[in-house]
Structures are given as C-alpha cells and as structure tokens.
Design a protein around this motif. Structure first.
Motif, mmCIF file in Angstrom:
data_model
loop_
_atom_site.group_PDB
_atom_site.id
_atom_site.type_symbol
_atom_site.label_atom_id
_atom_site.label_comp_id
_atom_site.label_asym_id
_atom_site.label_seq_id
_atom_site.Cartn_x
_atom_site.Cartn_y
_atom_site.Cartn_z
ATOM 1 N N VAL A 26 77.189 -21.147 -19.953
ATOM 2 C CA VAL A 26 77.049 -22.456 -19.315
ATOM 3 C C VAL A 26 77.925 -22.523 -18.059
ATOM 4 C CG1 VAL A 26 77.539 -24.923 -19.626
ATOM 5 C CG2 VAL A 26 76.374 -23.646 -21.443
ATOM 6 N N GLY A 31 77.799 -25.008 -15.006
ATOM 7 C CA GLY A 31 78.035 -26.170 -15.864
ATOM 8 C C GLY A 31 79.440 -26.709 -15.655
ATOM 9 N N ALA A 32 79.570 -28.023 -15.855
ATOM 10 C CA ALA A 32 80.857 -28.683 -15.605
ATOM 11 C C ALA A 32 81.595 -28.869 -16.925
ATOM 12 C CB ALA A 32 80.605 -30.021 -14.918
ATOM 13 N N VAL A 33 82.071 -27.780 -17.496
ATOM 14 C CA VAL A 33 82.704 -27.848 -18.817
ATOM 15 C C VAL A 33 84.105 -27.235 -18.775
ATOM 16 C CG1 VAL A 33 80.838 -28.203 -20.477
ATOM 17 C CG2 VAL A 33 81.076 -25.975 -19.400
ATOM 18 N N MET A 95 77.377 -29.479 -23.968
ATOM 19 C CA MET A 95 76.705 -28.364 -23.257
ATOM 20 C C MET A 95 75.531 -27.830 -24.059
ATOM 21 S SD MET A 95 79.464 -25.247 -23.479
ATOM 22 C CE MET A 95 80.970 -25.611 -24.391
ATOM 23 N N ARG A 103 65.102 -29.912 -22.092
ATOM 24 C CA ARG A 103 64.107 -30.116 -23.159
ATOM 25 C C ARG A 103 64.517 -31.226 -24.122
ATOM 26 N NH1 ARG A 103 62.873 -23.954 -25.147
ATOM 27 N NH2 ARG A 103 63.102 -22.973 -23.105
ATOM 28 N N SER A 128 84.831 -38.051 -19.280
ATOM 29 C CA SER A 128 84.934 -37.904 -17.831
ATOM 30 C C SER A 128 84.013 -36.774 -17.406
ATOM 31 C CB SER A 128 86.373 -37.593 -17.418
ATOM 32 O OG SER A 128 86.774 -36.338 -17.908
ATOM 33 N N SER A 134 74.849 -34.123 -10.602
ATOM 34 C CA SER A 134 74.004 -35.235 -11.048
ATOM 35 C C SER A 134 74.457 -35.757 -12.416
ATOM 36 C CB SER A 134 72.552 -34.770 -11.108
ATOM 37 O OG SER A 134 72.472 -33.639 -11.940
ATOM 38 N N ALA A 137 74.873 -39.537 -13.018
ATOM 39 C CA ALA A 137 73.557 -40.182 -13.177
ATOM 40 C C ALA A 137 73.006 -39.945 -14.587
ATOM 41 C CB ALA A 137 72.585 -39.639 -12.132
ATOM 42 N N PHE A 138 73.279 -38.749 -15.147
ATOM 43 C CA PHE A 138 72.831 -38.442 -16.513
ATOM 44 C C PHE A 138 73.442 -39.435 -17.498
ATOM 45 C CE2 PHE A 138 73.994 -36.216 -20.507
ATOM 46 C CZ PHE A 138 72.726 -35.975 -21.017
ATOM 47 N N TYR A 139 74.769 -39.676 -17.386
ATOM 48 C CA TYR A 139 75.419 -40.573 -18.348
ATOM 49 C C TYR A 139 74.991 -42.028 -18.150
ATOM 50 C CZ TYR A 139 78.078 -36.608 -19.955
ATOM 51 O OH TYR A 139 78.404 -35.401 -20.496
ATOM 52 N N LYS A 141 72.067 -42.873 -17.252
ATOM 53 C CA LYS A 141 70.736 -42.901 -17.876
ATOM 54 C C LYS A 141 70.830 -43.005 -19.394
ATOM 55 C CE LYS A 141 66.347 -40.764 -17.007
ATOM 56 N NZ LYS A 141 65.652 -39.759 -16.217
ATOM 57 N N GLN A 142 71.914 -42.451 -19.960
ATOM 58 C CA GLN A 142 72.090 -42.497 -21.423
ATOM 59 C C GLN A 142 72.767 -43.796 -21.872
ATOM 60 O OE1 GLN A 142 70.402 -40.178 -22.867
ATOM 61 N NE2 GLN A 142 70.128 -39.199 -20.873
HETATM 62 C C1 COA Z 1 74.129 -32.046 -18.999
HETATM 63 C C2 COA Z 1 73.323 -31.378 -20.106
HETATM 64 C C3 COA Z 1 74.121 -31.437 -21.409
HETATM 65 C C4 COA Z 1 72.019 -32.184 -20.284
HETATM 66 O O1 COA Z 1 71.279 -31.587 -21.324
HETATM 67 P P1 COA Z 1 69.745 -31.244 -21.144
HETATM 68 O O2 COA Z 1 69.251 -30.757 -22.456
HETATM 69 O O3 COA Z 1 69.575 -30.355 -19.974
HETATM 70 O O4 COA Z 1 69.173 -32.686 -20.777
HETATM 71 P P2 COA Z 1 67.968 -33.465 -21.509
HETATM 72 O O5 COA Z 1 66.745 -32.613 -21.449
HETATM 73 O O6 COA Z 1 68.417 -33.911 -22.842
HETATM 74 O O7 COA Z 1 67.807 -34.702 -20.540
HETATM 75 C C5 COA Z 1 67.813 -36.033 -21.009
HETATM 76 C C6 COA Z 1 67.485 -36.937 -19.843
HETATM 77 O O8 COA Z 1 68.514 -36.840 -18.853
HETATM 78 C C7 COA Z 1 67.980 -36.345 -17.618
HETATM 79 N N1 COA Z 1 68.915 -35.354 -17.113
HETATM 80 C C8 COA Z 1 69.214 -34.171 -17.643
HETATM 81 N N2 COA Z 1 70.153 -33.539 -16.930
HETATM 82 C C9 COA Z 1 70.449 -34.365 -15.919
HETATM 83 C C10 COA Z 1 71.345 -34.286 -14.844
HETATM 84 N N3 COA Z 1 72.132 -33.228 -14.653
HETATM 85 N N4 COA Z 1 71.390 -35.328 -13.992
HETATM 86 C C11 COA Z 1 70.616 -36.410 -14.146
HETATM 87 N N5 COA Z 1 69.752 -36.550 -15.159
HETATM 88 C C12 COA Z 1 69.668 -35.543 -16.021
HETATM 89 C C13 COA Z 1 66.659 -35.710 -17.963
HETATM 90 O O9 COA Z 1 65.770 -35.767 -16.888
HETATM 91 C C14 COA Z 1 66.202 -36.541 -19.132
HETATM 92 O O10 COA Z 1 65.602 -37.721 -18.660
HETATM 93 P P3 COA Z 1 64.361 -38.390 -19.448
HETATM 94 O O11 COA Z 1 64.935 -38.834 -20.768
HETATM 95 O O12 COA Z 1 63.940 -39.505 -18.567
HETATM 96 O O13 COA Z 1 63.344 -37.305 -19.604
HETATM 97 C C15 COA Z 1 72.951 -29.917 -19.769
HETATM 98 O O14 COA Z 1 72.229 -29.875 -18.574
HETATM 99 C C16 COA Z 1 74.134 -28.982 -19.686
HETATM 100 O O15 COA Z 1 74.537 -28.370 -20.684
HETATM 101 N N6 COA Z 1 74.700 -28.819 -18.484
HETATM 102 C C17 COA Z 1 75.817 -27.877 -18.297
HETATM 103 C C18 COA Z 1 77.073 -28.353 -18.994
HETATM 104 C C19 COA Z 1 77.599 -29.621 -18.380
HETATM 105 O O16 COA Z 1 77.757 -29.723 -17.169
HETATM 106 N N7 COA Z 1 77.927 -30.605 -19.253
HETATM 107 C C20 COA Z 1 78.457 -31.877 -18.814
HETATM 108 C C21 COA Z 1 79.829 -32.087 -19.341
HETATM 109 S S1 COA Z 1 80.524 -33.629 -18.741
#
Ligand code: COA
Length: 172
Positions: A26, A31-33, A95, A103, A128, A134, A137-139, A141-142
């Motif tokens: 990752v 990845g940002a871990v 991660m 998926r 954090s 991005s 934006a992911f968090y 969205k959650q």
């Molecule tokens: C961040 C991470 C955990 C997301 O898991 P994922 O399995 O890829 O994401 P999902 O398929 O569950 O996505 C869920 C939703 O979030 C969105 N999404 C996923 N990754 C995103 C991102 N980086 N930015 C914005 N939106 C994102 C998806 O489009 C999806 O949207 P939907 O529900 O409308 O379809 C994964 O990309 C990862 O392991 N990244 C590397 C480790 C990392 O950086 N972790 C963060 C630690 S703070």
C-alpha cells in the motif's frame, strides 16, 4: 475468496508478516498510511510487528479483510486510555491492498470499524489524513466531519510538506 471484514479476536501466526507485506504494498502504491512511498521495507515491517503486538495486548482492535486466507485490508481502533478520553477512539491504518481498491472494501472496513466501536460503547471516533490527496473527500463521503487542519504537519519528502486533515464521527 474474500472473507470479512471481521474483528480479529486472536492473533494468528504470521499475522505481523502479512501486515508488513500489505502495508509495504500500500505504501509503495502511494497510500497515506504513515510512511513515504520509498520508506525502507524493514521500517514498515518493524511497525507492523509493533502494531500486531498492540492488538495481541488489547491496546488496539483490528478489523481485517482476508483474500485467499491472507490479510488484504485493515483498519485499527485505538481506544482512549484514560478517563477523559475513554469515550472515544482513533481510527488508524485504513488500507486495502492496491489490487482490491475501488471495489467497496474500504467503505466496508470503515463501516465495520464504526459498528465495532458502537458495540464497544464508544461515543465518537477521530482520524487524521494526508492533504494533497483525495482522502479528505473520501471521509466526507463516508459521513465524517472535518474539524481541523494542521498546515504543513506532515513531511512526506524533503520538499513535500502536506497539511494534516482531522476528522470526527459522532456515534449515535
Ligand atoms: C482509501 C481506501 C481505504 C479506500 O478504499 P477503497 O476500497 O479503494 O474504496 P471503496 O471502493 O470502498 O470506495 C467507497 C467510496 O469512496 C469513494 N472513494 C474511494 N477512494 C476515494 C478517494 N481516494 N477519494 C475520494 N473518494 C474515494 C469511491 O468512489 C466510493 O464511492 P461510491 O460509494 O459513491 O461508489 C483505499 O483506497 C486505500 O487503501 N488507499 C491507500 C491507503 C490509504 O491512503 N488509506 C487512508 C488512510 S487515512
């Protein structure tokens, strides 16, 4: 075959090595871990050993995802360890293996961590994440709320300083 996400109740032999492999993959995929992409693998594996020891000792909870019997996704909960912060936990090291990202497994892991925290009687979660990605934006969205930002708090490379975004989720 994918199993999980599930809360880990006993640390299986080899789990630290599996976590080291996952965390390295990752990290190399940007990845940002907790590490820069080119961090030494030995450092990541040492951190994995320490983290699994925390799980074994009950200092952290691990929600895991397995693919064909090998660790393929994680999220950790670290509960506050003194009275004023016992009602909350930090969410750490979310991660998913790069081959399985996109998926729905990241969302599933985060949802499972929230469910587990609720079962533990926690009232709120904090995390954090790295700016310039991005992930904020992911968090959002959650359903998480951004509550702060520390400018330039993360040094990813000699000339690469990133903001750290802080998020909170209140549990009902
Ligand atoms: C961040 C991470 C955990 C997301 O898991 P994922 O399995 O890829 O994401 P999902 O398929 O569950 O996505 C869920 C939703 O979030 C969105 N999404 C996923 N990754 C995103 C991102 N980086 N930015 C914005 N939106 C994102 C998806 O489009 C999806 O949207 P939907 O529900 O409308 O379809 C994964 O990309 C990862 O392991 N990244 C590397 C480790 C990392 O950086 N972790 C963060 C630690 S703070």
């Amino acid at each position: 075959m994918i199993s999980g996400p599930y809360p880990v109740t006993g640390v299986r032999p080899g789990l630290a090595a599996e976590l080291g492999s996952l965390w390295t993959a990752v990290t190399r995929a940007d990845g940002a871990v907790g590490f820069a992409p080119d961090a030494p693998e030995a450092d990541i594996r040492a951190a994995a050993v320490a983290l699994v020891e925390d799980v074994r000792a009950g200092r952290q909870h691990l929600i895991a995802l397995d693919a064909d019997g090998t660790l393929a996704g994680t999220v950790f909960l670290r509960r506050g360890d003194r009275p004023v912060i016992l009602h909350r936990a930090d969410v750490l090291k979310l991660m998913v293996h790069p081959d399985l990202q996109g998926r729905g497994w990241g969302k599933a892991l985060l949802d499972a961590a929230v469910a587990h925290a609720t079962e533990l009687g926690l009232e709120q979660l904090l995390l954090s994440t790295r700016g310039g990605t991005s992930l904020p934006a992911f968090y959002v969205k959650q359903g998480w709320t951004q509550v702060g930002l520390f400018p330039d708090a993360l040094r990813i490379g000699p000339d690469d300083l990133r903001d750290e975004h802080w998020f909170q989720l209140r549990l009902s």
